[in-house]
Design an enzyme around this catalytic site. Structure first.
Site, mmCIF file in Angstrom:
data_model
loop_
_atom_site.group_PDB
_atom_site.id
_atom_site.type_symbol
_atom_site.label_atom_id
_atom_site.label_comp_id
_atom_site.label_asym_id
_atom_site.label_seq_id
_atom_site.Cartn_x
_atom_site.Cartn_y
_atom_site.Cartn_z
ATOM 1 N N ASP A 146 0.833 -1.203 0.000
ATOM 2 C CA ASP A 146 0.000 0.000 0.000
ATOM 3 C C ASP A 146 0.871 1.259 0.000
ATOM 4 O O ASP A 146 1.723 1.441 0.872
ATOM 5 C CB ASP A 146 -0.869 -0.082 1.272
ATOM 6 C CG ASP A 146 -1.881 1.024 1.370
ATOM 7 O OD1 ASP A 146 -2.362 1.483 0.335
ATOM 8 O OD2 ASP A 146 -2.200 1.412 2.511
ATOM 9 N N ASP A 204 -9.940 5.063 -0.566
ATOM 10 C CA ASP A 204 -10.656 4.088 0.268
ATOM 11 C C ASP A 204 -12.174 4.172 0.091
ATOM 12 O O ASP A 204 -12.759 5.265 0.126
ATOM 13 C CB ASP A 204 -10.335 4.317 1.745
ATOM 14 C CG ASP A 204 -8.887 3.998 2.062
ATOM 15 O OD1 ASP A 204 -8.076 3.883 1.118
ATOM 16 O OD2 ASP A 204 -8.564 3.854 3.249
#
Ligand code: GLA
Length: 371
Positions: A146, A204
């Site tokens: 990530d 997100d």
């Protein structure tokens, strides 16, 4: 690099991140413990979700110790992961499941930056070889890598930083499914297919309707880039979380399935309602997600808040989702739209659609096949 033998269908499982967030959607370090993760892994099996295809238990951010050990190795938090990461992987494997883990190409993980959480060295920057080795030894089957602390990423571009870990994994653990996430900032769909099995296409996904729709809108035009072994990832499921209603959960699931998205549940599997469980494990919906007919779903109709997302099926014909984005009931003549097909079937009920028009509640969807 050959990555096509992995993730031939979109990966399915459960990821800890959406579950272990506090009410403000911020990381809850204390909640991320080996027992809590194992509890979810057991529930994945007991609920029948594992049998339905949900295989991976991915432990996201917040498992790390405050600092690396004396050899510079990444280790689990000493209190919350008393038995070590390998123990957790072994337990998950003994349940017949696969184990995934989170790491970052910078110096700090994402949750660390929000909390200014101790040391600066938990990311894999300049530890790529050792970390890949550790993942291999622990028995990791899936790595979520990530893009955190990008600005302290040693001058590497995103493609370079992600490729660096891909090369290390290829050397020591080529079986690891490689899931990268740069939030769609650097058009990863253009370069990630060369070495990653899935790449995030957006920021997100949050557990409310606007976020689901905003994320969906960012998938338009991405259909040329996914294929078996390489998937666009519109982020993990929020089904059963936040403010999503029954209709909204259903639309979320149907849409992710029509996009051939990875299906990573993110709810509390020990406490879900039957409604949520039935949605997550509906065999017809999962079969469409896992089917490759030559393209993931694309937007084929978009008028007055009513959309159709459609994909070809390997068995012939198409699958589609008729979505009502409006706040009021809508009616749509699906049969007229699909008149060249012999039959149109509602995937959820298994019944033929034969009425002149179908009614859709606000934010609701119908998933259908036409053959
Ligand atoms: C980012 C990612 C999330 C999650 C967190 C962990 O926000 O997009 O999916 O992994 O980091 O800190």
């Amino acid at each position: 690099m050959e990555t096509t033998m992995k993730a031939l269908t979109p990966p399915m499982g459960w990821n800890s991140w959406n579950r272990f967030l506090d009410v403000n959607h911020r990381a809850d370090f204390e909640a991320t413990t080996e027992e809590a993760v194992l509890e979810q892994a057991r529930a994945l099996v007991d609920s029948g979700l594992a049998a339905a295809g949900y295989q991976y238990v991915v432990m996201d951010d917040c498992y790390q110790s405050f600092r690396r050990d004396y050899r510079g190795r990444l280790v689990g938090h000493p209190h919350r992961f008393k038995s070590g990461i390998k123990y957790l992987a072994d337990e998950i494997h003994s349940l017949g499941l696969k184990f995934g883990l989170y790491a970052v190409p910078g110096t700090q993980t994402c949750a660390q930056q929000y909390f200014d959480y101790h040391g600066l060295d938990l990311g894999s920057l300049n530890h790529e070889r050792d970390d890949a080795q550790a993942f291999a030894e622990w028995g990791v089957d899936y790595l979520k890598y990530d893009w955190c602390r990008a600005h302290i990423n040693d001058g590497l571009s995103a493609p370079e930083a992600f490729k660096k870990m891909a090369d290390e994994l290829a050397a020591v653990a080529p079986h690891i499914v490689y899931s990268i996430s740069e939030y769609g900032l650097f058009e990863s769909h253009l370069w990630a297919p060369e070495f990653a099995n899935l790449w995030r296409t957006t920021d997100d996904l949050l557990p409310h309707w606007n976020s689901v729709m905003r994320t969906l809108d960012q998938q338009v035009e991405l259909h040329p880039y996914s294929k078996p072994g390489h998937w666009n990832d519109p982020d993990m499921l929020q089904i059963g979380n936040g403010t999503l209603t029954k209709a909204e959960n259903r639309s979320h699931m149907f849409l992710w399935a029509i996009l051939n998205a990875p299906l990573m549940a993110g709810n509390d599997l020990t406490r879900m309602s039957d409604e949520v469980l039935d949605l997550l494990k509906h065999p017809g919906v999962i079969a469409i997600d896992q089917d490759w007919g030559g393209s993931q779903g694309r937007l084929v109709h978009d008028l007055d808040g009513v959309q159709i997302w459609q994909k070809p099926m390997s068995t012939g014909g198409v699958a589609g989702v008729l979505l009502n984005r409006n706040d009021s009931v809508e009616h749509f003549d699906l049969l007229a739209k699909y008149s060249e097909f012999d039959s149109v079937v509602d995937v959820w009920s298994g019944e033929s659609i034969d009425g002149a028009s179908v009614g859709l509640d606000a934010h609701d969807s119908i998933m259908f096949t036409a053959k």
